[in-house]
Design an enzyme around this catalytic site. Structure first.
Site, PDB file in Angstrom:
ATOM      1  N   LYS A 183       6.467  -1.871   1.927  1.00  0.00           N
ATOM      2  CA  LYS A 183       5.276  -1.320   2.589  1.00  0.00           C
ATOM      3  C   LYS A 183       4.101  -2.275   2.402  1.00  0.00           C
ATOM      4  O   LYS A 183       3.206  -2.049   1.580  1.00  0.00           O
ATOM      5  CB  LYS A 183       4.970   0.080   2.044  1.00  0.00           C
ATOM      6  CG  LYS A 183       4.047   0.891   2.945  1.00  0.00           C
ATOM      7  CD  LYS A 183       4.078   2.354   2.573  1.00  0.00           C
ATOM      8  CE  LYS A 183       3.050   3.183   3.290  1.00  0.00           C
ATOM      9  NZ  LYS A 183       3.194   3.251   4.747  1.00  0.00           N
ATOM     10  N   TYR A 243       0.832  -1.203   0.000  1.00  0.00           N
ATOM     11  CA  TYR A 243       0.000   0.000   0.000  1.00  0.00           C
ATOM     12  C   TYR A 243       0.862   1.247   0.000  1.00  0.00           C
ATOM     13  O   TYR A 243       2.071   1.179   0.222  1.00  0.00           O
ATOM     14  CB  TYR A 243      -0.963  -0.003   1.192  1.00  0.00           C
ATOM     15  CG  TYR A 243      -0.352   0.328   2.540  1.00  0.00           C
ATOM     16  CD1 TYR A 243       0.512  -0.551   3.182  1.00  0.00           C
ATOM     17  CD2 TYR A 243      -0.643   1.534   3.179  1.00  0.00           C
ATOM     18  CE1 TYR A 243       1.053  -0.241   4.416  1.00  0.00           C
ATOM     19  CE2 TYR A 243      -0.099   1.847   4.418  1.00  0.00           C
ATOM     20  CZ  TYR A 243       0.744   0.954   5.040  1.00  0.00           C
ATOM     21  OH  TYR A 243       1.283   1.258   6.256  1.00  0.00           O
ATOM     22  N   ARG A 287      -7.106 -20.753  -1.535  1.00  0.00           N
ATOM     23  CA  ARG A 287      -6.063 -20.571  -0.529  1.00  0.00           C
ATOM     24  C   ARG A 287      -4.944 -21.599  -0.688  1.00  0.00           C
ATOM     25  O   ARG A 287      -5.183 -22.800  -0.660  1.00  0.00           O
ATOM     26  CB  ARG A 287      -6.656 -20.662   0.882  1.00  0.00           C
ATOM     27  CG  ARG A 287      -5.628 -20.355   1.968  1.00  0.00           C
ATOM     28  CD  ARG A 287      -6.246 -20.279   3.350  1.00  0.00           C
ATOM     29  NE  ARG A 287      -5.228 -19.925   4.332  1.00  0.00           N
ATOM     30  CZ  ARG A 287      -4.406 -20.805   4.911  1.00  0.00           C
ATOM     31  NH1 ARG A 287      -4.504 -22.089   4.627  1.00  0.00           N
ATOM     32  NH2 ARG A 287      -3.495 -20.398   5.766  1.00  0.00           N
TER      33      ARG A 287
HETATM   34  N1  PDD Z   1       2.647   4.929   7.307  1.00  0.00           N
HETATM   35  N2  PDD Z   1       7.257   3.703   9.028  1.00  0.00           N
HETATM   36  C1  PDD Z   1       6.116   3.000   9.005  1.00  0.00           C
HETATM   37  C2  PDD Z   1       6.071   1.665   9.669  1.00  0.00           C
HETATM   38  C3  PDD Z   1       4.981   3.525   8.347  1.00  0.00           C
HETATM   39  O1  PDD Z   1       3.829   2.807   8.307  1.00  0.00           O
HETATM   40  C4  PDD Z   1       5.059   4.809   7.747  1.00  0.00           C
HETATM   41  C5  PDD Z   1       3.910   5.434   7.027  1.00  0.00           C
HETATM   42  C6  PDD Z   1       6.280   5.503   7.824  1.00  0.00           C
HETATM   43  C7  PDD Z   1       6.460   6.864   7.206  1.00  0.00           C
HETATM   44  O2  PDD Z   1       6.497   6.786   5.808  1.00  0.00           O
HETATM   45  P1  PDD Z   1       6.014   8.017   4.916  1.00  0.00           P
HETATM   46  O3  PDD Z   1       6.771   9.214   5.381  1.00  0.00           O
HETATM   47  O4  PDD Z   1       6.385   7.604   3.550  1.00  0.00           O
HETATM   48  O5  PDD Z   1       4.533   8.147   5.144  1.00  0.00           O
HETATM   49  C8  PDD Z   1       7.355   4.903   8.456  1.00  0.00           C
HETATM   50  C9  PDD Z   1       1.467   5.423   6.625  1.00  0.00           C
HETATM   51  C10 PDD Z   1       1.308   6.903   6.697  1.00  0.00           C
HETATM   52  C11 PDD Z   1       0.250   4.665   7.138  1.00  0.00           C
HETATM   53  O6  PDD Z   1       0.397   3.469   7.345  1.00  0.00           O
HETATM   54  O7  PDD Z   1      -0.833   5.234   7.272  1.00  0.00           O
END
Ligand code: PDD
Length: 284
Positions: free
Chosen positions: A147, A33, A100
């Protein structure tokens, strides 16, 4: 108000968009995501988020579901359809649907969903008050640079912190060093030095983190990208976190240790302002 959301080519009212129970994102968190901020009705630093999306997909051998220019067009159409001035656009790609099985067909067509969330990021009360964070063991997998939607550990940790009267949590590895926050990167200032963990597999290399690093030149600060311990954080002059959903927010207390005078630090305040200015100048 019912939002308009996007699912695989369709724009639908939010309660009509449905994903299969066989979707691998649902069954196995086999999905990635991105969250891009929206300010003044425009996408903030979005190209960098989409570059990271491509990287996350590549690391998991998942195809890009749409060319990047078309993804941007969808994001913009959702912003317009929902009349979003400030908030976030969420984008989620799953590997697709199959019965699955731990093995998967590398040619599954991916599912793509996107939606907007309205929220005040600039005039956030936390920017004025600062956050109180609690440290906890980081129990996540070893590829936090990707992510993925495996967010249960962070969700549980944030629930625990809030139940204990804190605002958020910072996670800690086995050596007692901070990795990052529940959904943000963690920073401390000691004198003229800013310290944040280097972007290895241990953390997500935040887009906000990278932008903040690029803006540091104007402040005459030295950057040290290295792990820092919980102990060091307890005695920092200032601390803050960074993310697309929060921008830069001051941390004023860690595990009950008050930092400085317990108010948001002057440097954090300036960096937040400079970062918002950067977003305003470049949002599109
Ligand atoms: N999360 N570390 C983690 C574990 C994160 O989930 C996020 C961002 C960041 C910061 O990344 P960025 O600056 O690219 O948003 C660091 C998003 C905002 C969320 O899960 O909603």
């Amino acid at each position: 108000m019912t939002r308009t959301v996007y699912i695989n080519g369709d724009y639908l009212p939010e309660n009509e968009a449905k994903i299969s129970i066989f979707d691998r994102g649902f069954l196995m968190a086999d999905s990635v995501y991105e969250v891009s901020a929206v300010i003044d009705g425009k996408l903030a630093d979005n190209a960098a988020h989409l570059r990271r999306l491509e990287r996350s997909l590549h690391e998991l051998a998942m195809p890009l579901p749409l060319p990047l220019a078309e993804i941007v067009a969808v994001q913009k159409r959702l912003i317009a359809a929902n009349n979003l001035q400030e908030g976030t656009v969420y984008l989620h790609v799953t590997r697709g649907e199959a019965d699955r099985d731990f093995l998967y067909d590398p040619n599954l067509p991916p599912n793509l969903v996107m939606f907007t969330q309205a929220r005040a990021i600039i005039n956030s009360p936390a920017a004025e008050k600062g956050l109180r964070v609690m440290t906890q063991a980081d129990i996540r997998w070893a590829r936090r640079d990707i992510k993925t939607t495996q967010l249960l550990a962070q969700s549980l940790a944030k629930m625990t912190a809030v139940a204990a009267g804190y605002d958020d949590t910072w996670l800690m590895d086995d050596a007692g060093n901070i990795t990052e926050g529940s959904s943000n990167n963690a920073w401390i200032r000691r004198g003229q030095t800013l310290i944040t963990r280097p972007p290895t597999h241990d953390i997500l290399n935040g887009i906000t983190r990278q932008a903040a690093i690029a803006l540091l030149g104007a402040f005459g600060m030295t950057l040290e990208e290295r792990p820092f311990s919980v102990e060091e954080a307890h005695h920092a002059d200032e601390a803050f976190l960074s993310s697309a959903g929060a921008f830069i927010l001051p941390v004023v207390e860690i595990d009950g240790h008050r930092l400085g005078d317990g108010k948001p630090g002057a440097f954090t305040r300036q960096l937040r302002e400079r970062y918002i200015q950067f977003l305003r100048e470049t949002a599109e």
